[in-house]
Design a protein around this motif. Structure first.
Motif, PDB file in Angstrom:
ATOM      1  N   MET A 453       0.840  -1.201   0.000  1.00 31.35           N
ATOM      2  CA  MET A 453       0.000   0.000   0.000  1.00 31.35           C
ATOM      3  C   MET A 453       0.878   1.255   0.000  1.00 31.35           C
ATOM      4  SD  MET A 453      -3.429  -0.478   2.297  1.00 31.35           S
ATOM      5  CE  MET A 453      -2.567  -1.070   3.736  1.00 31.35           C
ATOM      6  N   LYS A 454       1.711   1.356  -1.035  1.00 33.15           N
ATOM      7  CA  LYS A 454       2.666   2.451  -1.087  1.00 33.15           C
ATOM      8  C   LYS A 454       2.933   2.860  -2.523  1.00 33.15           C
ATOM      9  CE  LYS A 454       7.302   3.668   0.564  1.00 33.15           C
ATOM     10  NZ  LYS A 454       8.515   3.175   1.278  1.00 33.15           N
ATOM     11  N   VAL A 455       3.032   4.170  -2.758  1.00 29.21           N
ATOM     12  CA  VAL A 455       3.460   4.679  -4.057  1.00 29.21           C
ATOM     13  C   VAL A 455       4.977   4.539  -4.117  1.00 29.21           C
ATOM     14  CG1 VAL A 455       3.638   6.733  -5.509  1.00 29.21           C
ATOM     15  CG2 VAL A 455       1.519   6.265  -4.254  1.00 29.21           C
ATOM     16  N   SER A 456       5.465   3.871  -5.153  1.00 29.04           N
ATOM     17  CA  SER A 456       6.886   3.528  -5.187  1.00 29.04           C
ATOM     18  C   SER A 456       7.774   4.610  -5.783  1.00 29.04           C
ATOM     19  CB  SER A 456       7.079   2.215  -5.966  1.00 29.04           C
ATOM     20  OG  SER A 456       6.631   2.352  -7.304  1.00 29.04           O
ATOM     21  N   ASN A 457       7.192   5.599  -6.473  1.00 28.16           N
ATOM     22  CA  ASN A 457       8.037   6.560  -7.183  1.00 28.16           C
ATOM     23  C   ASN A 457       7.860   8.018  -6.749  1.00 28.16           C
ATOM     24  OD1 ASN A 457       5.415   6.517  -8.429  1.00 28.16           O
ATOM     25  ND2 ASN A 457       6.258   7.669 -10.137  1.00 28.16           N
ATOM     26  N   PHE A 458       7.001   8.260  -5.757  1.00 32.59           N
ATOM     27  CA  PHE A 458       6.769   9.651  -5.350  1.00 32.59           C
ATOM     28  C   PHE A 458       6.346   9.637  -3.884  1.00 32.59           C
ATOM     29  CE2 PHE A 458       4.192  13.686  -5.527  1.00 32.59           C
ATOM     30  CZ  PHE A 458       5.245  14.535  -5.844  1.00 32.59           C
ATOM     31  N   ASP A 459       7.323   9.554  -3.006  1.00 33.25           N
ATOM     32  CA  ASP A 459       7.060   9.300  -1.595  1.00 33.25           C
ATOM     33  C   ASP A 459       6.240  10.398  -0.922  1.00 33.25           C
ATOM     34  OD1 ASP A 459       7.533   7.542   0.712  1.00 33.25           O
ATOM     35  OD2 ASP A 459       8.646   9.254   1.509  1.00 33.25           O
ATOM     36  N   GLU A 460       6.279  11.604  -1.468  1.00 27.34           N
ATOM     37  CA  GLU A 460       5.587  12.730  -0.830  1.00 27.34           C
ATOM     38  C   GLU A 460       4.096  12.483  -0.640  1.00 27.34           C
ATOM     39  OE1 GLU A 460       7.907  12.951  -2.988  1.00 27.34           O
ATOM     40  OE2 GLU A 460       9.376  14.441  -2.348  1.00 27.34           O
ATOM     41  N   VAL A 461       3.478  11.673  -1.512  1.00 23.79           N
ATOM     42  CA  VAL A 461       2.033  11.461  -1.389  1.00 23.79           C
ATOM     43  C   VAL A 461       1.678  10.301  -0.465  1.00 23.79           C
ATOM     44  CG1 VAL A 461       1.537  12.463  -3.650  1.00 23.79           C
ATOM     45  CG2 VAL A 461       1.907  10.003  -3.462  1.00 23.79           C
ATOM     46  N   ASN A 462       2.669   9.518  -0.038  1.00 22.41           N
ATOM     47  CA  ASN A 462       2.364   8.391   0.838  1.00 22.41           C
ATOM     48  C   ASN A 462       1.829   8.827   2.191  1.00 22.41           C
ATOM     49  OD1 ASN A 462       2.909   6.052  -0.760  1.00 22.41           O
ATOM     50  ND2 ASN A 462       5.091   6.554  -0.644  1.00 22.41           N
ATOM     51  N   GLN A 463       2.060  10.072   2.562  1.00 28.76           N
ATOM     52  CA  GLN A 463       1.505  10.586   3.814  1.00 28.76           C
ATOM     53  C   GLN A 463      -0.024  10.600   3.792  1.00 28.76           C
ATOM     54  OE1 GLN A 463       1.930  15.017   4.215  1.00 28.76           O
ATOM     55  NE2 GLN A 463       2.923  14.860   2.207  1.00 28.76           N
ATOM     56  N   PHE A 464      -0.606  10.564   2.581  1.00 25.96           N
ATOM     57  CA  PHE A 464      -2.066  10.605   2.467  1.00 25.96           C
ATOM     58  C   PHE A 464      -2.683   9.209   2.343  1.00 25.96           C
ATOM     59  CE2 PHE A 464      -0.578  14.536   0.138  1.00 25.96           C
ATOM     60  CZ  PHE A 464      -0.729  15.370   1.235  1.00 25.96           C
ATOM     61  N   VAL A 465      -1.863   8.170   2.187  1.00 23.16           N
ATOM     62  CA  VAL A 465      -2.376   6.802   2.128  1.00 23.16           C
ATOM     63  C   VAL A 465      -3.011   6.428   3.464  1.00 23.16           C
ATOM     64  CG1 VAL A 465      -1.753   4.359   1.880  1.00 23.16           C
ATOM     65  CG2 VAL A 465      -0.729   6.078   0.362  1.00 23.16           C
ATOM     66  N   LYS A 466      -2.302   6.789   4.526  1.00 26.33           N
ATOM     67  CA  LYS A 466      -2.830   6.627   5.886  1.00 26.33           C
ATOM     68  C   LYS A 466      -2.479   7.894   6.645  1.00 26.33           C
ATOM     69  CE  LYS A 466      -2.449   3.914  10.134  1.00 26.33           C
ATOM     70  NZ  LYS A 466      -1.699   2.858  10.860  1.00 26.33           N
ATOM     71  N   ARG A 467      -3.480   8.744   6.830  1.00 21.52           N
ATOM     72  CA  ARG A 467      -3.205  10.029   7.473  1.00 21.52           C
ATOM     73  C   ARG A 467      -2.949   9.855   8.958  1.00 21.52           C
ATOM     74  NH1 ARG A 467      -8.849  11.566   9.194  1.00 21.52           N
ATOM     75  NH2 ARG A 467     -10.004   9.761   8.460  1.00 21.52           N
ATOM     76  N   GLU A 468      -2.447  10.882   9.569  1.00 19.80           N
ATOM     77  CA  GLU A 468      -2.234  10.878  11.010  1.00 19.80           C
ATOM     78  C   GLU A 468      -3.530  11.296  11.698  1.00 19.80           C
ATOM     79  OE1 GLU A 468       0.676  12.972  14.351  1.00 19.80           O
ATOM     80  OE2 GLU A 468       1.204  13.049  12.221  1.00 19.80           O
ATOM     81  N   TYR A 469      -4.063  10.429  12.540  1.00 16.16           N
ATOM     82  CA  TYR A 469      -5.329  10.698  13.214  1.00 16.16           C
ATOM     83  C   TYR A 469      -5.120  11.577  14.445  1.00 16.16           C
ATOM     84  CZ  TYR A 469      -7.044   6.790  10.403  1.00 16.16           C
ATOM     85  OH  TYR A 469      -7.376   5.975   9.356  1.00 16.16           O
TER      86      TYR A 469
END
Length: 479
Positions: A453-469
């Motif tokens: 469950m991870k974008v492999s080529n643009f890490d900046e957007v992975n923060q939105f895959v599972k946000r901080e609650y």
């Protein structure tokens, strides 16, 4: 200790409630009475979380099925709940869903969730962990991770699930499936989906001036899992959809309705890659604006899905919103309406095309003269009442018990569908970053590693895959 402090620990009520839920027993009708007698087991006891607006019509639709008792109502806004409270005066009313589940879980069979997107998962998962069947409005969740969690939890806890995309129960999608299965348009390889939404503000700056919280609204409970901010005017009850902390934009709002047909017809699952570009906004005629808290005013995304047993190869779905539409197919007459005017679905195969409206309504082969001659046998059972039947179908499936009756939009289908939409939103947010000149170019392509469950080529957007609650509002679940 005040009420909020008393119900701040969700783990508490889950641990105590799960044991009690295990003791629930259904009593067959024939034990309690003869023909015409409605046994308790033939009435689904429903609790509604979010009972204003769409939630109001949801619980009314369950009640109208004739087999549901609306016994508990929960809403953070007394103004929004007023109509439901009036309609179901015997139902017990709560503001805090945690208090309701803690006190009433022994008496609840199923829960309907219809609040803002960012709280769908934190409302639905505790109910599922208590063994309650759940109906959750679209989009299923706010984050990719949450969609994966609810899909996994549905199997683990063996509960009946349904997402609130009523077009999944319509005749249109079933007719389209019969046409595709019969080979009328050959191998499907490209699909266009579009909407004229948003019809709420997007691409705007967060208001600088805080407002006054209405006395009827519990602002802290409304925020739920989202970061704490001061109340602003006109966010509640509708315009939250255009802000990333709470909503999922036009794609999240309408994608589950419009993209459901491609998913269910072709058996699509997880997206393999997605690219996107977005419309820009200007603070004046010379300066381009960048408002990262807000969804863009328009977007265009292309999602690639791997081959399935219904396709010859990869399938590409083109999504556009904000009034952007694909080019009209040559087979469509000059005066014929493209989709329903503002929304639509276009299937393209090696031997032809199918055009449909929003919810997969009014499907027609192109050119439309082919439609009347399409004598394909009906193979898929229709859902009586279509949209209203979507609710009745879930109620009946809950009464029948897990695995005994099919529903149109179980989480095993609507979970991956929601993930794909939210994956496209990652590309939309990433493209918005590039517009801010942080990165070169404006069209971003993301490569998706589904297992991690991870974008492999643009890490900046992975923060939105599972946000901080927000602290105290985390999901209590491990995949």
């Amino acid at each position: 200790m005040n009420k909020k402090e008393n119900y701040a620990s969700r783990r508490n009520f889950l641990k105590t409630g799960a044991a009690a839920a295990a003791g629930f027993m259904i009593v067959p009708r024939h034990v309690l009475g003869g023909e015409g007698f409605t046994a308790p087991s033939d009435k689904l006891v429903v609790a509604g979380i979010g009972v204003g607006g769409k939630g109001e019509s949801d619980i009314k639709s369950f009640y109208d099925s004739g087999k549901a008792e609306i016994a508990y109502l929960c809403d953070v806004d007394d103004r929004r709940a007023a109509n439901s409270i009036k309609r179901f005066p015997k139902a017990k009313y709560y503001n805090d869903f945690r208090e309701m589940l803690d006190k009433e879980h022994k008496h609840i069979d199923a829960v309907s969730v219809s609040g803002p997107d960012h709280n769908h998962a934190i409302h639905a998962l505790p109910a599922m962990q208590l063994g309650k069947h759940v109906y959750v409005q679209k989009p299923l969740t706010h984050d990719v991770y949450e969609a994966r969690v609810l899909t996994h939890a549905a199997k683990k806890y063996k509960v009946v699930t349904q997402m609130g995309n009523q077009g999944a129960s319509g005749d249109g999608v079933r007719k389209m499936r019969e046409w595709v299965d019969a080979g009328l348009i050959g191998d499907v390889h490209t699909i266009h989906c579009w909407t004229d939404r948003p019809v709420w503000p997007q691409g705007i700056q967060w208001p600088a001036q805080k407002g006054t919280v209405p006395s009827e609204l519990d602002w802290d409970l409304w925020l739920g899992s989202a970061p704490y901010v001061d109340y602003i005017e006109k966010l509640v009850p509708f315009n939250w959809r255009g802000w990333w902390d709470y909503g999922t934009g036009a794609l999240g709002d309408m994608g589950c309705h419009i993209m459901e047909a491609p998913f269910s017809i072709l058996g699509l699952q997880y997206v393999k890659d997605v690219q996107a570009s977005v419309g820009t906004v200007y603070v004046d005629e010379f300066k381009r604006g960048y408002f990262p808290e807000s969804c863009p005013p328009s977007s265009y995304a292309v999602m690639t899905f791997p081959k399935t047993d219904k396709t010859a190869g990869d399938v590409k779905i083109h999504w556009s919103d904000g009034g952007i539409q694909p080019g009209r197919p040559e087979e469509l007459g000059a005066n014929e309406i493209f989709g329903d005017g503002g929304n639509g679905i276009l299937f393209t195969g090696t031997k032809g095309k199918i055009l449909a409206d929003c919810y997969a309504d009014n499907p027609r082969l192109l050119p439309t003269s082919r439609t009347e001659g399409a004598n394909v046998p009906q193979k898929h059972e229709r859902v009586p009442g279509s949209a209203s039947g979507h609710y009745a179908q879930w109620v009946e499936a809950c009464i029948a018990g897990y695995g005994n009756k099919q529903v149109s939009a179980p989480f095993e289908i609507s979970g991956p569908l929601t993930e794909a939409l939210l994956m496209a939103n990652l590309a939309i947010r990433g493209s918005d970053m590039r517009i801010n000149n942080k990165y070169p170019g404006r069209n971003l392509k993301l490569l998706w590693d589904n297992e991690s469950m991870k974008v492999s080529n643009f890490d900046e957007v992975n923060q939105f895959v599972k946000r901080e609650y927000r602290k105290g509002w985390e999901l209590d679940y491990k995949l």
